[in-house]
Design a protein around this motif. Structure first.
Motif, PDB file in Angstrom:
ATOM      1  N   VAL A 289     -24.441 -50.701 -74.959  1.00  0.00           N
ATOM      2  CA  VAL A 289     -23.174 -49.976 -75.011  1.00  0.00           C
ATOM      3  C   VAL A 289     -23.270 -48.607 -74.356  1.00  0.00           C
ATOM      4  O   VAL A 289     -22.397 -48.191 -73.593  1.00  0.00           O
ATOM      5  CB  VAL A 289     -22.690 -49.831 -76.477  1.00  0.00           C
ATOM      6  N   GLN A 290     -24.357 -47.867 -74.637  1.00  0.00           N
ATOM      7  CA  GLN A 290     -24.457 -46.483 -74.169  1.00  0.00           C
ATOM      8  C   GLN A 290     -24.523 -46.378 -72.642  1.00  0.00           C
ATOM      9  O   GLN A 290     -23.953 -45.478 -72.048  1.00  0.00           O
ATOM     10  CB  GLN A 290     -25.698 -45.804 -74.777  1.00  0.00           C
ATOM     11  N   LYS A 291     -25.228 -47.316 -72.009  1.00  0.00           N
ATOM     12  CA  LYS A 291     -25.436 -47.234 -70.563  1.00  0.00           C
ATOM     13  C   LYS A 291     -24.427 -48.055 -69.757  1.00  0.00           C
ATOM     14  O   LYS A 291     -24.348 -47.926 -68.542  1.00  0.00           O
ATOM     15  CB  LYS A 291     -26.847 -47.692 -70.202  1.00  0.00           C
ATOM     16  N   SER A 292     -23.681 -48.897 -70.455  1.00  0.00           N
ATOM     17  CA  SER A 292     -22.846 -49.864 -69.735  1.00  0.00           C
ATOM     18  C   SER A 292     -21.729 -49.214 -68.923  1.00  0.00           C
ATOM     19  O   SER A 292     -21.345 -49.725 -67.877  1.00  0.00           O
ATOM     20  CB  SER A 292     -22.249 -50.889 -70.708  1.00  0.00           C
ATOM     21  N   ALA A 293     -21.187 -48.078 -69.395  1.00  0.00           N
ATOM     22  CA  ALA A 293     -20.081 -47.445 -68.659  1.00  0.00           C
ATOM     23  C   ALA A 293     -20.536 -46.973 -67.278  1.00  0.00           C
ATOM     24  O   ALA A 293     -19.864 -47.198 -66.274  1.00  0.00           O
ATOM     25  CB  ALA A 293     -19.494 -46.281 -69.455  1.00  0.00           C
ATOM     26  N   VAL A 294     -21.706 -46.306 -67.242  1.00  0.00           N
ATOM     27  CA  VAL A 294     -22.228 -45.815 -65.955  1.00  0.00           C
ATOM     28  C   VAL A 294     -22.588 -46.990 -65.044  1.00  0.00           C
ATOM     29  O   VAL A 294     -22.236 -47.000 -63.855  1.00  0.00           O
ATOM     30  CB  VAL A 294     -23.459 -44.912 -66.175  1.00  0.00           C
ATOM     31  N   ILE A 295     -23.263 -47.997 -65.598  1.00  0.00           N
ATOM     32  CA  ILE A 295     -23.699 -49.127 -64.774  1.00  0.00           C
ATOM     33  C   ILE A 295     -22.503 -49.970 -64.333  1.00  0.00           C
ATOM     34  O   ILE A 295     -22.444 -50.422 -63.184  1.00  0.00           O
ATOM     35  CB  ILE A 295     -24.747 -49.966 -65.524  1.00  0.00           C
TER      36      ILE A 295
ATOM     37  N   PRO B  60     -19.184 -44.053 -61.173  1.00  0.00           N
ATOM     38  CA  PRO B  60     -20.368 -43.774 -62.004  1.00  0.00           C
ATOM     39  C   PRO B  60     -20.503 -42.300 -62.365  1.00  0.00           C
ATOM     40  O   PRO B  60     -20.930 -41.954 -63.470  1.00  0.00           O
ATOM     41  CB  PRO B  60     -21.531 -44.238 -61.122  1.00  0.00           C
ATOM     42  N   PHE B  61     -20.132 -41.419 -61.429  1.00  0.00           N
ATOM     43  CA  PHE B  61     -20.223 -39.987 -61.698  1.00  0.00           C
ATOM     44  C   PHE B  61     -19.146 -39.553 -62.693  1.00  0.00           C
ATOM     45  O   PHE B  61     -19.362 -38.658 -63.510  1.00  0.00           O
ATOM     46  CB  PHE B  61     -20.092 -39.211 -60.383  1.00  0.00           C
ATOM     47  N   MET B  62     -17.980 -40.207 -62.628  1.00  0.00           N
ATOM     48  CA  MET B  62     -16.925 -39.941 -63.605  1.00  0.00           C
ATOM     49  C   MET B  62     -17.384 -40.353 -64.999  1.00  0.00           C
ATOM     50  O   MET B  62     -17.100 -39.676 -65.988  1.00  0.00           O
ATOM     51  CB  MET B  62     -15.646 -40.686 -63.225  1.00  0.00           C
ATOM     52  N   ALA B  63     -18.098 -41.475 -65.096  1.00  0.00           N
ATOM     53  CA  ALA B  63     -18.610 -41.925 -66.387  1.00  0.00           C
ATOM     54  C   ALA B  63     -19.589 -40.906 -66.962  1.00  0.00           C
ATOM     55  O   ALA B  63     -19.567 -40.620 -68.167  1.00  0.00           O
ATOM     56  CB  ALA B  63     -19.298 -43.286 -66.234  1.00  0.00           C
ATOM     57  N   ALA B  64     -20.446 -40.341 -66.098  1.00  0.00           N
ATOM     58  CA  ALA B  64     -21.389 -39.323 -66.561  1.00  0.00           C
ATOM     59  C   ALA B  64     -20.664 -38.037 -66.948  1.00  0.00           C
ATOM     60  O   ALA B  64     -20.997 -37.398 -67.958  1.00  0.00           O
ATOM     61  CB  ALA B  64     -22.422 -39.043 -65.466  1.00  0.00           C
TER      62      ALA B  64
END
Length: 413
Positions: free
Chosen positions: A352-358, A62-66
């Protein structure tokens, strides 16, 4: 002649980048016995270091996604490759078991995190408007393929030379991939003056809250996700997915086969065979996830996987090599077929915008399961002198996971 859209070039580079990181993580399966013999370390301790690696790279996802939103794609990929190279070079100098835990558990875990967790959905989301499911399936296939494909080669190098030569071989592959990323990788379609694949006109960018402090963004995504039961069902099923693939099969399948008199290279080849069929199975799963209810796809995948794991100990006990080959083909088709539908459901629920972190947090649960099974499998072997109960219980839990996913509320596209 129609020019190939550069999104496909990015997909190919990402595919092989993920594949090389997968080689690093999955090679634990062939290094377990050589490390045990040379250093005299307890198998459960070696398994612990491999388990920490799986847990660490999953939790860092999740931190990598951010960080991707802050430092951009190319820089992050180059940094990941650099950390992996530093970790592998360090293995030549380890003397104590705690050295292995630091090197394999934390350094290699950190280096592989971006590539093996959130890179797939990030590239699919940013470079593709159409065929996102297919793109996700192809990239997900590379995750397990890298973890399995070169195992017979590594096993032969270890048998004929030593584990150090095998590490050197992996380092050479990583160095080539680093150069390819440096020269050909791009951060976004906008950087090249093009639109994502399948997008016909420029769209107004929505305000993206993902540009803040990476820690705040990552935990903010988690705080939002935990309010929805769908997150817990996806995370729970993915925990079991990690248990049954990377954690148990990836780490202990080779040793389990060896305990029944199957040679190292043959056992590694069977595991590699899974990787070959994983390409087909996961790519097909991506194609199917664009067309069918993703919940039912996951239900079938987990149910069939659980059944095969329950059957596996009986195949080994009775020496059914032909049926063991059938198992490897079947298990390969199902190995990471769960990823495209899981990413699609995450995208549908959280956007789409939040899905990578989640999805990063969902994948963290996957890696927690992988770590649990990697270490737990070693403990089961230590106390029972066999892996049979570990594989049998993994099968039962997969059947339970099929019930988790089917109760997720159907999402509207």
């Amino acid at each position: 002649m129609k020019r190939i859209h550069y999104s496909w070039v990015i997909l190919i580079i990402s595919f092989f980048s993920i594949l090389t990181a997968g080689i690093v993580v999955s090679s634990s399966g062939v290094f377990l016995t050589p490390f045990e013999k040379e250093f005299g370390w307890d198998r459960s301790i070696i398994s612990l270091s491999f388990g920490i690696c799986m847990l660490f790279y999953g939790m860092a996802g999740p931190f990598m996604a951010a960080l991707l939103e802050k430092w951009k794609l190319k820089k992050m990929m180059l940094a990941s490759m650099g950390i992996l190279l530093a970790g592998l070079f360090s293995t030549f100098f380890m003397k104590q078991s705690w050295h292995l835990i630091i090197i394999w558990g934390t350094i290699l875990g950190l280096g592989s995190s971006l590539l093996l967790t959130v890179l797939s959905p990030y590239v699919a989301n940013h470079w593709f408007k159409e065929k996102r499911g297919l793109a996700t399936g192809i990239l997900a296939a590379s995750t397990a393929t890298g973890q399995l494909l070169l195992l017979p080669i590594l096993a032969m190098i270890i048998e004929n030379y030593s584990w150090r030569w095998a590490i050197g071989f992996i380092i050479a592959i990583l160095m080539v991939m680093t150069l390819i990323i440096f020269f050909f990788m791009k951060n976004s379609p906008k950087e090249m003056g093009i639109l994502p694949y399948g997008q016909l006109e420029e769209m107004e960018e929505t305000k993206n809250t993902q540009h803040g402090n990476p820690v705040v963004v990552a935990f903010g995504g988690l705080a939002e996700a935990v309010k929805k039961k769908e997150f817990w069902l996806l995370a729970g099923s993915f925990f079991i997915c990690g248990c049954s693939t990377m954690g148990l099969i990836g780490t202990h399948f080779v040793s389990y086969c060896i305990s029944f008199g199957i040679p190292l290279v043959t056992a590694a080849s069977l595991l590699s065979f899974m990787g070959i069929f994983n390409i087909l199975g996961t790519t097909l799963s991506g194609w199917l996830s664009d067309r069918f209810d993703n919940r039912w796809l996951l239900f079938c995948y987990y149910l069939l996987r659980g059944t095969s794991l329950v059957v596996l100990p009986f195949l080994l006990m009775n020496g059914h090599i032909a049926w063991l080959i059938v198992f490897t083909v079947f298990y390969g088709l199902d190995w990471i077929a769960t990823v495209p539908p899981t990413i699609n459901i995450s995208r549908q629920i959280f956007g789409v915008q939040k899905s990578a972190v989640i999805y990063g947090w969902v994948y963290a649960a996957h890696q927690a399961g992988a770590a649990f099974a990697a270490y737990g499998g070693g403990l089961v072997y230590k106390y029972f002198n066999t892996y049979t109960w570990a594989f049998f219980m993994a099968g039962i839990f997969c059947i339970l996971a099929s019930l988790f996913v089917i109760v997720i509320k159907k999402q509207q596209h």
